[in-house]
Design a protein around this motif. Structure first.
Motif, mmCIF file in Angstrom:
data_model
loop_
_atom_site.group_PDB
_atom_site.id
_atom_site.type_symbol
_atom_site.label_atom_id
_atom_site.label_comp_id
_atom_site.label_asym_id
_atom_site.label_seq_id
_atom_site.Cartn_x
_atom_site.Cartn_y
_atom_site.Cartn_z
ATOM 1 N N PRO A 1 18.513 -6.301 7.775
ATOM 2 C CA PRO A 1 17.420 -7.270 7.970
ATOM 3 C C PRO A 1 16.157 -6.877 7.211
ATOM 4 N N TRP A 2 15.889 -5.588 7.149
ATOM 5 C CA TRP A 2 14.675 -5.135 6.469
ATOM 6 C C TRP A 2 14.821 -5.196 4.960
ATOM 7 N N GLN A 3 16.044 -5.136 4.470
ATOM 8 C CA GLN A 3 16.266 -5.256 3.025
ATOM 9 C C GLN A 3 15.839 -6.635 2.535
ATOM 10 N N GLU A 4 16.107 -7.650 3.341
ATOM 11 C CA GLU A 4 15.691 -9.011 2.969
ATOM 12 C C GLU A 4 14.168 -9.116 2.932
ATOM 13 N N VAL A 5 13.524 -8.546 3.929
ATOM 14 C CA VAL A 5 12.055 -8.548 3.966
ATOM 15 C C VAL A 5 11.507 -7.777 2.766
ATOM 16 N N ALA A 6 12.065 -6.608 2.502
ATOM 17 C CA ALA A 6 11.609 -5.792 1.374
ATOM 18 C C ALA A 6 11.815 -6.524 0.053
ATOM 19 N N ALA A 7 12.919 -7.241 -0.073
ATOM 20 C CA ALA A 7 13.199 -7.985 -1.309
ATOM 21 C C ALA A 7 12.164 -9.084 -1.548
ATOM 22 N N ARG A 8 11.623 -9.644 -0.487
ATOM 23 C CA ARG A 8 10.593 -10.678 -0.623
ATOM 24 C C ARG A 8 9.223 -10.064 -0.912
ATOM 25 N N LEU A 9 8.962 -8.912 -0.332
ATOM 26 C CA LEU A 9 7.647 -8.285 -0.488
ATOM 27 C C LEU A 9 7.487 -7.502 -1.779
ATOM 28 N N ARG A 10 8.554 -6.872 -2.229
ATOM 29 C CA ARG A 10 8.468 -5.978 -3.390
ATOM 30 C C ARG A 10 7.854 -6.663 -4.621
ATOM 31 N N PRO A 11 8.300 -7.855 -5.032
ATOM 32 C CA PRO A 11 7.683 -8.486 -6.220
ATOM 33 C C PRO A 11 6.200 -8.819 -5.999
#
Length: 66
Positions: free
Chosen positions: A6-16
């Motif tokens: 679940p946190w990977q999805e959040v991180a994928a949105r925040l990283r860029p």
């Protein structure tokens, strides 16, 4: 940084978002700060549908303070 699915999805949105505002070497530090702030403030989130805007506000604050 290793995070669960679940946190990977959040991180994928925040990283860029974060990467466009800080040096490449600082992205992980800021992202970690966002996760810490999110964890601390999650209980105070009253409206689940506002999660995304709340999360990006945390990210903006973390970038500004970094």
């Amino acid at each position: 940084m290793t995070v669960g699915a679940p946190w990977q999805e959040v991180a994928a949105r925040l990283r860029p978002f974060i990467a466009s505002r800080v040096a490449p070497t600082e992205v992980d530090d800021v992202l970690q700060d966002v996760f810490v702030r999110m964890q601390r403030g999650l209980a105070g989130l009253r409206e689940e549908e506002r999660f995304t805007s709340w999360l990006f506000q945390i990210a903006r604050s973390s970038v500004a303070e970094h």
